[in-house]
Design an enzyme around this catalytic site. Structure first.
Site, mmCIF file in Angstrom:
data_model
loop_
_atom_site.group_PDB
_atom_site.id
_atom_site.type_symbol
_atom_site.label_atom_id
_atom_site.label_comp_id
_atom_site.label_asym_id
_atom_site.label_seq_id
_atom_site.Cartn_x
_atom_site.Cartn_y
_atom_site.Cartn_z
ATOM 1 N N ARG A 32 0.866 -1.178 0.000
ATOM 2 C CA ARG A 32 0.000 0.000 0.000
ATOM 3 C C ARG A 32 0.900 1.224 0.000
ATOM 4 N NH1 ARG A 32 -3.516 2.250 5.074
ATOM 5 N NH2 ARG A 32 -1.515 3.241 5.497
ATOM 6 N N TYR A 64 -2.629 11.555 6.310
ATOM 7 C CA TYR A 64 -2.844 10.185 6.742
ATOM 8 C C TYR A 64 -1.937 9.189 6.021
ATOM 9 C CZ TYR A 64 -4.679 5.537 6.630
ATOM 10 O OH TYR A 64 -4.768 4.173 6.666
ATOM 11 N N HIS A 80 -9.005 6.811 2.577
ATOM 12 C CA HIS A 80 -9.514 7.116 3.912
ATOM 13 C C HIS A 80 -10.771 7.977 3.899
ATOM 14 C CE1 HIS A 80 -8.527 6.727 8.230
ATOM 15 N NE2 HIS A 80 -7.939 5.671 7.743
ATOM 16 N N GLU A 115 -13.616 -1.432 6.390
ATOM 17 C CA GLU A 115 -12.939 -1.532 7.693
ATOM 18 C C GLU A 115 -13.783 -0.952 8.822
ATOM 19 O OE1 GLU A 115 -9.232 0.597 6.729
ATOM 20 O OE2 GLU A 115 -9.888 2.209 8.047
ATOM 21 N N GLU A 172 -4.248 -7.473 5.112
ATOM 22 C CA GLU A 172 -3.390 -6.340 5.489
ATOM 23 C C GLU A 172 -2.486 -6.755 6.645
ATOM 24 O OE1 GLU A 172 -5.515 -2.913 6.954
ATOM 25 O OE2 GLU A 172 -3.754 -1.625 6.833
ATOM 26 N N TRP A 232 -11.921 11.681 8.424
ATOM 27 C CA TRP A 232 -10.552 11.176 8.620
ATOM 28 C C TRP A 232 -10.515 9.700 8.324
ATOM 29 C CZ3 TRP A 232 -7.633 7.607 11.318
ATOM 30 C CH2 TRP A 232 -6.238 7.705 11.065
HETATM 31 C C1 CS2 Z 1 -6.334 2.203 7.961
HETATM 32 C C2 CS2 Z 1 -6.216 2.162 9.435
HETATM 33 O O1 CS2 Z 1 -5.195 0.143 7.873
HETATM 34 C C3 CS2 Z 1 -5.933 0.913 7.271
HETATM 35 O O2 CS2 Z 1 -6.365 0.713 6.161
HETATM 36 O O3 CS2 Z 1 -7.387 2.797 7.372
HETATM 37 O O4 CS2 Z 1 -4.954 2.676 9.701
HETATM 38 C C4 CS2 Z 1 -7.238 2.911 10.251
HETATM 39 O O5 CS2 Z 1 -7.095 4.271 10.099
HETATM 40 C C5 CS2 Z 1 -7.083 2.564 11.705
HETATM 41 O O6 CS2 Z 1 -7.109 1.180 11.855
HETATM 42 C C6 CS2 Z 1 -8.153 3.218 12.544
HETATM 43 O O7 CS2 Z 1 -8.134 2.720 13.832
HETATM 44 MG MG MG Z 2 -7.913 1.880 5.542
#
Ligand code: CS2
Ligand code: MG
Length: 401
Positions: free
Chosen positions: A147, A159, A211, A261, A338, A401
């Site tokens: 990623r 982010y 995100h 997610e 992931e 976010w």
């Molecule tokens: C993210 C995460 O892993 C991902 O794809 O979107 O970092 C997410 O922001 C966090 O798990 C939130 O707790």
């Molecule tokens: Mg994510």
């Protein structure tokens, strides 16, 4: 086999985790993950005040009935707090059942469908050059899928680009504030992937996480602009509430779409899966209510050519990762897992038999899900309040976010 006690542990070996431990009259115990990043104590209260009293004396073998009892029986269904709490119990009960059977969890689920699980790592950089270098480092480590996130010219770190965003925020402080500009981002993202393909070629699978920051028509344009770089997936392109928005994205681009997610029940994903508006469902054991519903979601997705790609950031404990690995080892329509790794302290508190090598994850082959919890060590890492960042547009408007 009767449940005799249930204990809830909160610890912070690098970040906060909520752990459920179930004890039985036959001496077997099981553990589950109930972590909800930034709202951990709400899950603890839900468990201690409302669920634990319902469990004492119940038959530990009746996992399905217990799940229904806690979900339907509550009348007030769904929501991340409820579902993380139920998940912690469900995972612990599957752990007990697999230990009682003397089998690894994946055997109980139906047995192995593959030998290893492809996982993706996180590459990041303050700018394109740094991100390109970070992708190279992961490829050298053996990753086949990466990623990629990078800083955006004209904006402070965003982010996923500086390695801090997924670590919550400063301890005992207000959430960190990030700044966002959709137009700057949309101009930048295709250049990032052009540079990564130019430097690293076409063998590596590339993924990208938006995100939840775009509107459907913006996401459609981004999907189109990224088509030449053949992404494995484009994740969370719009806010997850915009289910119908995915139709618009789908009509405009062949870039594969991933979401889920933040979903917590199959109902959040129903339209997206039934209409084949997505390619990968990102639901994960802890936030979807445990292994029991994850099996149903995976099978439902399989009927509609949607594959799994479970959320596996470091803010879910290794118990959740191990559960996802066992599920992924079995599920016919597995896509990818992931994997963002854990701190040394986290791995000491949650030692496990799962392993990672050459860009692939492997489950342990002993009984249960294979993760233990070191209670004594955990006591050395007390809970620390911490928040995920928030995000604002350049004029100050609060944004996703
Ligand atoms: C993210 C995460 O892993 C991902 O794809 O979107 O970092 C997410 O922001 C966090 O798990 C939130 O707790
Ligand atoms: Mg994510």
């Amino acid at each position: 086999m009767k449940i005799t006690d249930v204990k809830i542990f909160v610890c912070s070996p690098g970040r906060n985790f909520v752990t459920v431990k179930i004890y039985t009259d036959q001496g077997l115990t099981g553990i589950g993950d109930a972590t909800l990043n930034g709202r951990e104590k709400a899950v603890v209260a839900y468990l201690e005040d409302h669920l634990v009293p319902l469990l004492i004396g119940r038959d530990a073998a009746r996992i399905e009935d217990t799940w229904q009892y806690l979900y339907r029986g509550a009348y007030w269904r769904r929501g991340p707090v409820t579902m993380a709490a139920i998940a912690g119990i469900d995972m612990a009960l599957w752990d007990i059942k697999a230990k009682a059977a003397g089998m690894p969890l994946y055997e109980l689920l139906g047995g192995a469908s593959r030998d290893r699980l492809m996982c993706y790592g996180h590459a990041q950089g303050g700018d394109i050059a740094e991100a390109v270098e970070s992708v190279g480092a992961l490829i050298d480590e053996g990753y086949r899928a990466v990623r990629v996130q990078s800083g955006i010219p004209g904006l402070p770190p965003v982010y996923g680009a500086d390695g801090t965003s997924t670590n919550g925020a400063a301890e005992n402080a207000l959430p960190r504030e990030e700044l966002w500009s959709t137009s700057k981002y949309l101009r930048h993202a295709p250049k990032l992937f052009e540079a990564v393909r130019e430097a690293h070629g076409w063998d590596v699978e590339l993924l990208h996480d938006v995100h939840h920051r775009l509107t459907p028509i913006e996401a459609a344009r981004l999907g189109k602009d990224l088509e030449p770089y053949r992404l494995f997936w484009l994740e969370d392109a719009v806010a997850a509430e915009h289910q119908e928005g995915f139709r618009l994205i789908r009509n405009h681009t062949t870039t594969p779409i991933a979401v889920g997610e933040v979903f917590n029940t199959i109902w959040d994903a129903r339209l997206l899966i039934e209409e084949q508006l997505i390619d990968y469902i990102r639901m994960t054991s802890v936030h979807a209510g445990g292994i029991t519903p994850m099996r149903r979601i995976a099978d439902f997705a399989g009927l509609h050519n949607v594959r799994t790609g479970a959320h596996g950031a470091m803010d879910m404990s290794p118990i959740c990762l191990a559960s996802n690995i066992h599920l992924g080892f079995w599920v016919p329509n597995f896509g990818i897992q992931e994997y963002s790794g854990y701190s040394e302290e986290t791995l000491e508190v949650f030692p496990g038999t799962w392993s990672m090598a050459d860009g692939h994850l492997y489950p342990g082959h002993g009984p249960g899900h294979g993760v233990e919890f070191d209670e004594d060590l955990a006591e050395r890492y007390p809970f620390e309040r911490s928040y995920l960042p928030v995000n604002r547009l350049e004029d100050g408007t609060l944004w996703h976010w």
